[in-house]
Design a protein around this motif. Sequence first.
Motif, PDB file in Angstrom:
ATOM      1  N   HIS A 285      25.459  -0.942   5.883  1.00 33.96           N
ATOM      2  CA  HIS A 285      26.558   0.013   5.973  1.00 33.96           C
ATOM      3  C   HIS A 285      27.818  -0.730   6.408  1.00 33.96           C
ATOM      4  N   THR A 286      28.836  -0.727   5.567  1.00 31.66           N
ATOM      5  CA  THR A 286      30.035  -1.523   5.835  1.00 31.66           C
ATOM      6  C   THR A 286      30.690  -1.198   7.173  1.00 31.66           C
ATOM      7  N   PRO A 287      30.951   0.080   7.515  1.00 27.24           N
ATOM      8  CA  PRO A 287      31.570   0.349   8.823  1.00 27.24           C
ATOM      9  C   PRO A 287      30.719  -0.143   9.982  1.00 27.24           C
ATOM     10  N   THR A 288      29.409   0.018   9.870  1.00 27.09           N
ATOM     11  CA  THR A 288      28.508  -0.410  10.939  1.00 27.09           C
ATOM     12  C   THR A 288      28.532  -1.928  11.111  1.00 27.09           C
ATOM     13  N   VAL A 289      28.492  -2.633   9.992  1.00 25.08           N
ATOM     14  CA  VAL A 289      28.523  -4.100  10.046  1.00 25.08           C
ATOM     15  C   VAL A 289      29.835  -4.593  10.657  1.00 25.08           C
ATOM     16  N   LEU A 290      30.958  -4.059  10.158  1.00 27.84           N
ATOM     17  CA  LEU A 290      32.260  -4.491  10.663  1.00 27.84           C
ATOM     18  C   LEU A 290      32.433  -4.109  12.130  1.00 27.84           C
ATOM     19  N   GLY A 291      31.899  -2.954  12.516  1.00 24.83           N
ATOM     20  CA  GLY A 291      31.978  -2.535  13.909  1.00 24.83           C
ATOM     21  C   GLY A 291      31.226  -3.468  14.834  1.00 24.83           C
ATOM     22  N   SER A 292      30.030  -3.875  14.430  1.00 25.81           N
ATOM     23  CA  SER A 292      29.247  -4.785  15.275  1.00 25.81           C
ATOM     24  C   SER A 292      29.931  -6.149  15.399  1.00 25.81           C
ATOM     25  N   LEU A 293      30.493  -6.632  14.291  1.00 25.53           N
ATOM     26  CA  LEU A 293      31.192  -7.919  14.339  1.00 25.53           C
ATOM     27  C   LEU A 293      32.431  -7.838  15.217  1.00 25.53           C
ATOM     28  N   SER A 294      33.153  -6.722  15.145  1.00 25.81           N
ATOM     29  CA  SER A 294      34.336  -6.549  15.977  1.00 25.81           C
ATOM     30  C   SER A 294      33.955  -6.480  17.453  1.00 25.81           C
ATOM     31  N   PHE A 295      32.820  -5.869  17.753  1.00 21.87           N
ATOM     32  CA  PHE A 295      32.331  -5.788  19.133  1.00 21.87           C
ATOM     33  C   PHE A 295      32.042  -7.194  19.658  1.00 21.87           C
ATOM     34  N   ILE A 296      31.423  -8.003  18.826  1.00 22.79           N
ATOM     35  CA  ILE A 296      31.098  -9.379  19.237  1.00 22.79           C
ATOM     36  C   ILE A 296      32.373 -10.175  19.478  1.00 22.79           C
ATOM     37  N   VAL A 297      33.370 -10.018  18.598  1.00 25.51           N
ATOM     38  CA  VAL A 297      34.649 -10.715  18.780  1.00 25.51           C
ATOM     39  C   VAL A 297      35.286 -10.302  20.107  1.00 25.51           C
ATOM     40  N   SER A 298      35.241  -9.012  20.420  1.00 27.21           N
ATOM     41  CA  SER A 298      35.809  -8.515  21.664  1.00 27.21           C
ATOM     42  C   SER A 298      35.123  -9.124  22.875  1.00 27.21           C
TER      43      SER A 298
ATOM     44  N   THR B  15      40.024  -4.941  19.530  1.00 27.52           N
ATOM     45  CA  THR B  15      38.773  -5.195  18.805  1.00 27.52           C
ATOM     46  C   THR B  15      37.642  -4.319  19.337  1.00 27.52           C
ATOM     47  N   TYR B  16      37.677  -4.023  20.633  1.00 20.56           N
ATOM     48  CA  TYR B  16      36.640  -3.166  21.223  1.00 20.56           C
ATOM     49  C   TYR B  16      36.749  -1.733  20.716  1.00 20.56           C
ATOM     50  N   TYR B  17      37.938  -1.145  20.795  1.00 20.31           N
ATOM     51  CA  TYR B  17      38.116   0.228  20.310  1.00 20.31           C
ATOM     52  C   TYR B  17      37.850   0.317  18.810  1.00 20.31           C
ATOM     53  N   LEU B  18      38.269  -0.701  18.066  1.00 22.18           N
ATOM     54  CA  LEU B  18      37.990  -0.731  16.632  1.00 22.18           C
ATOM     55  C   LEU B  18      36.490  -0.757  16.379  1.00 22.18           C
ATOM     56  N   ALA B  19      35.767  -1.547  17.169  1.00 21.98           N
ATOM     57  CA  ALA B  19      34.313  -1.642  17.017  1.00 21.98           C
ATOM     58  C   ALA B  19      33.654  -0.284  17.230  1.00 21.98           C
ATOM     59  N   GLN B  20      34.023   0.389  18.318  1.00 23.80           N
ATOM     60  CA  GLN B  20      33.410   1.682  18.603  1.00 23.80           C
ATOM     61  C   GLN B  20      33.763   2.716  17.541  1.00 23.80           C
ATOM     62  N   LEU B  21      35.004   2.661  17.053  1.00 30.50           N
ATOM     63  CA  LEU B  21      35.415   3.583  15.985  1.00 30.50           C
ATOM     64  C   LEU B  21      34.567   3.381  14.737  1.00 30.50           C
ATOM     65  N   LEU B  22      34.409   2.130  14.313  1.00 27.32           N
ATOM     66  CA  LEU B  22      33.659   1.850  13.093  1.00 27.32           C
ATOM     67  C   LEU B  22      32.179   2.199  13.246  1.00 27.32           C
ATOM     68  N   ILE B  23      31.602   1.936  14.410  1.00 24.19           N
ATOM     69  CA  ILE B  23      30.193   2.269  14.636  1.00 24.19           C
ATOM     70  C   ILE B  23      30.002   3.786  14.603  1.00 24.19           C
ATOM     71  N   ALA B  24      30.936   4.526  15.205  1.00 24.10           N
ATOM     72  CA  ALA B  24      30.852   5.990  15.195  1.00 24.10           C
ATOM     73  C   ALA B  24      31.001   6.537  13.775  1.00 24.10           C
ATOM     74  N   VAL B  25      31.988   6.047  13.037  1.00 24.34           N
ATOM     75  CA  VAL B  25      32.193   6.492  11.657  1.00 24.34           C
ATOM     76  C   VAL B  25      30.975   6.138  10.800  1.00 24.34           C
ATOM     77  N   GLY B  26      30.428   4.940  11.002  1.00 26.36           N
ATOM     78  CA  GLY B  26      29.234   4.533  10.267  1.00 26.36           C
ATOM     79  C   GLY B  26      28.063   5.455  10.520  1.00 26.36           C
ATOM     80  N   ASP B  27      27.931   5.939  11.759  1.00 30.66           N
ATOM     81  CA  ASP B  27      26.823   6.835  12.082  1.00 30.66           C
ATOM     82  C   ASP B  27      27.014   8.198  11.422  1.00 30.66           C
TER      83      ASP B  27
END
Length: 248
Positions: free
Chosen positions: A182-195, A220-232
């Motif tokens: 899932h693209t949003p989930t993948v990008l969210g996890s990577l953004s979380f790691i960068v943060s 990067t943290y807020y972006l990560a949580q946003l993408l993970i939530a949208v992915g879910d």
Amino acid sequence: MDILETAAYDRRQRRNMSCALLFYLLPFFLSAALYFYLRTPDSPSSIIGAGVKSAPALLLAAVVVSWNGGQSLLGVAGGLIFSAVGDACLVWSDLFIHGMGAFAMAHLMYSLTFLSSRYSEKSTPSWKLYLSLIFFIVGAAFYMYIYPSLKKAPNSDLIVPGVAVYTFLISLMGTLAIRTGHTPTVLGSLSFIVSDVALSLQLFKVIPNLEHGNSIVMVTYYLAQLLIAVGDVKAEANKNEFAKWKRS
């Protein structure tokens, strides 16, 4: 014609869902903007500051619950609530261990969610398995890189093993996110790691504090949580669409 009409209907449904979801996310965007507006480098630690910092994650949790139901409290919504607790704890430096523990629980809940039937594929391509292995190797290498600085930190007897466990859990979360496809989930996890990488390098004095270091961490943290939530939310929607297709 039936097939064309069905495809057009599906496109309209997805477009309507995206518009509705954007409306639901407006409080998150406003609260995140408020955090950056109020935050200054010399901001004192306070309950109000903790509330402002943790509000975006709590609002995202409310969005996920409103779309996916109460069961999401045991998944991504629950992870977002733990993240909000971690946000509040990190406002005070002496609560760092507690904050790290809260975020570790968030990563564990994300990981378990990514293993659920809503995300899992019937088979995992070999390239994803190799990428997962690389993820853990990079995570271990990064831990070894910051290890000397961890030894110098206050409460190093707790920091050293705590960061090791945390590194494993966020690496696991990242690998399972990639497995979902899932693209949003993948990008969210990577953004979380960068943060977290940006935070740990500065927090443990591996590198000097960057001029806009906190902004990099929080964006990067807020972006990560946003993408993970949208992915879910989208994963739940895809599951419901698939269920309807099977019944038809």
